[in-house]
Scaffold this motif. Structure first.
Motif, short mmCIF file in Angstrom:
data_model
loop_
_atom_site.label_atom_id
_atom_site.label_comp_id
_atom_site.label_asym_id
_atom_site.label_seq_id
_atom_site.Cartn_x
_atom_site.Cartn_y
_atom_site.Cartn_z
N ALA A 75 0.83 -1.20 0.00
CA ALA A 75 0.00 0.00 0.00
C ALA A 75 0.87 1.26 0.00
N LEU A 134 -8.64 -3.73 -4.31
CA LEU A 134 -7.74 -4.41 -3.37
C LEU A 134 -8.50 -5.40 -2.47
N ASN A 165 -7.23 -9.05 0.29
CA ASN A 165 -5.80 -9.01 0.57
C ASN A 165 -5.66 -9.06 2.09
#
Length: 75
Positions: free
Chosen positions: A42, A59, A62
């Motif tokens: 990130a 995303l 994850n």
């Protein structure tokens, strides 16, 4: 332009390499869902200049991405 890298078992190191790519500046959508990206990944995405035209970043799924990493991406 769209790039779908979901379901590829990508880790932070791979995302950092992607974030350094100079030829991705025209991307508007990037799907990194269902990988193994954490807070370091990130941080690499946020620090990168490669995604200046990005409108959507996926995303989901994850599990290593914590609340701190998610907050970093929201800012």
């Amino acid at each position: 332009r769209k790039l779908n890298l979901a379901h590829n078992k990508l880790v932070d190191k791979a995302v950092a390499a992607l974030a350094e790519a100079k030829h991705l500046t025209s991307l508007t959508h990037l799907n990194l869902g269902d990988n193994n990206i954490g807070d370091k990944g990130a941080e690499a995405l946020v620090a990168s200049n490669a995604f200046s035209n990005l409108h959507e970043l996926g995303l989901w799924l994850n599990p290593r991405l914590t609340g701190a990493g998610k907050q970093l991406l929201r800012n």
